[in-house]
Design an enzyme around this catalytic site. Sequence first.
Site, mmCIF file in Angstrom:
data_model
loop_
_atom_site.group_PDB
_atom_site.id
_atom_site.type_symbol
_atom_site.label_atom_id
_atom_site.label_comp_id
_atom_site.label_asym_id
_atom_site.label_seq_id
_atom_site.Cartn_x
_atom_site.Cartn_y
_atom_site.Cartn_z
ATOM 1 N N CYS A 1 0.801 -1.235 0.000
ATOM 2 C CA CYS A 1 0.000 0.000 0.000
ATOM 3 C C CYS A 1 0.828 1.277 0.000
ATOM 4 O O CYS A 1 0.542 2.213 -0.758
ATOM 5 C CB CYS A 1 -0.943 0.003 1.205
ATOM 6 S SG CYS A 1 -0.208 -0.624 2.721
ATOM 7 N N HIS B 1 -2.743 6.125 4.725
ATOM 8 C CA HIS B 1 -1.300 6.301 4.943
ATOM 9 C C HIS B 1 -0.904 7.683 4.414
ATOM 10 O O HIS B 1 -1.331 8.087 3.317
ATOM 11 C CB HIS B 1 -0.504 5.248 4.171
ATOM 12 C CG HIS B 1 -0.600 3.851 4.719
ATOM 13 N ND1 HIS B 1 -1.173 3.541 5.932
ATOM 14 C CD2 HIS B 1 -0.145 2.666 4.205
ATOM 15 C CE1 HIS B 1 -1.087 2.228 6.141
ATOM 16 N NE2 HIS B 1 -0.468 1.677 5.104
HETATM 17 C C1 11C Z 1 1.101 -2.059 6.656
HETATM 18 N N1 11C Z 1 1.817 -1.970 4.348
HETATM 19 O O1 11C Z 1 0.620 -0.916 6.593
HETATM 20 C C2 11C Z 1 1.436 -2.839 5.418
HETATM 21 C C3 11C Z 1 0.275 -3.728 5.106
HETATM 22 O O2 11C Z 1 2.727 -6.243 1.950
HETATM 23 O O3 11C Z 1 0.637 -6.001 1.500
HETATM 24 C C4 11C Z 1 0.342 -4.424 3.760
HETATM 25 C C5 11C Z 1 1.349 -5.518 3.709
HETATM 26 C C6 11C Z 1 1.574 -5.952 2.299
HETATM 27 O O4 11C Z 1 1.315 -2.645 7.717
#
Ligand code: 11C
Length: 341
Positions: free
Chosen positions: A128, A248
């Site tokens: 993400c 995010h």
């Molecule tokens: C998080 N980006 O915010 C991560 C979640 O490799 O798809 C997604 C983890 C992934 O913790």
Amino acid sequence: KLFNVAVVGATGAVGEQIIRLLDERNFPLKELKLLSSARSAGSKILFKGRELTVEEATPSSFEGIDIALFSAGGDVSKALAPHAVQAGTICIDNTSAYRMDPETPLVVPEVNVDKINEHKGIIANPNCSTIQMVAALKPLYDRFGISRIIVSTYQAVSGAGAKAIQEMLRQSKEVLEGREANPDILPVGSLPVKHQIAFNAIPQIDKFHENGFTNEEMKMILETKKIMGDDSIDVTATCVRIPVVYGHSESVYVELKSDFDLEEVKQLLADAPGIVLCDNPQEQQYPLATDAAGKLETFVGRVRRDLGNPRALNMWIVSDNLLKGAAWNAVQIAEYIAIEQ
Ligand code: 11C
């Protein structure tokens, strides 16, 4: 043409959003098959007025399925996607299982939609925090070239799953009531040490590699090069978990390869597909996670020339991590496949 579609991980946070998007966007569906682990099998989900029963995902679940969207963890994708491919299913995988596999395209439609056709059965959906950054940087890459990216992230707890959201809310209440906050899951469920997330910022997302970077930071570094198709871009990342539920946020410093006009940069961002320029400091307008939550776009603001390097920009990039960061990017890929066939 109508498609038989399976969602693997149908009861998870991302699976739920995938199902909602397939419904809202009127994806050309023949049948929708909902799959999950044995634990969640039997759950009922309402889809277009019909109650669908979630079935246990097994190697034989994919007979007759045209497209399967996986978001049930890397182990499930590794165990089941090869069986699906054998059955002739095109797999769109939301996990990290196949992202760096040289045979597997890693796709953000706004950046490298042409790679979809190179698949050998599996198309990987990036992490993400990577997706929103490359979507915003692509128009600048195409126009000026990019030599270096320095990114610091401020990531929502929903990225760590529904239980992490509950943990953040519970701890907030504990602190507000003058009690001790009880860490249970974050920063990493499978590691012994836990830290308080309420009223805090944790500079660890996922496990550490020997080089001192976390796995989340390594994903941003390696996936960015693969999606942009350019190993020469220097990327460094510091990923931080903050007590936000959805969305995010990223502070991005980017060095361009040629001189630029700041107004042209803003116009390029405003015109870019999937990007909303939200940048009016006079009116205190800039992207906020609370505004981005629930939206499909990536929001960019605070765009300014660096004071030390006139070929560098600073900017603030925000998107809903469960939507563009996961479910929407995957459904977008499925829509491209549907249009092509
Ligand atoms: C998080 N980006 O915010 C991560 C979640 O490799 O798809 C997604 C983890 C992934 O913790």
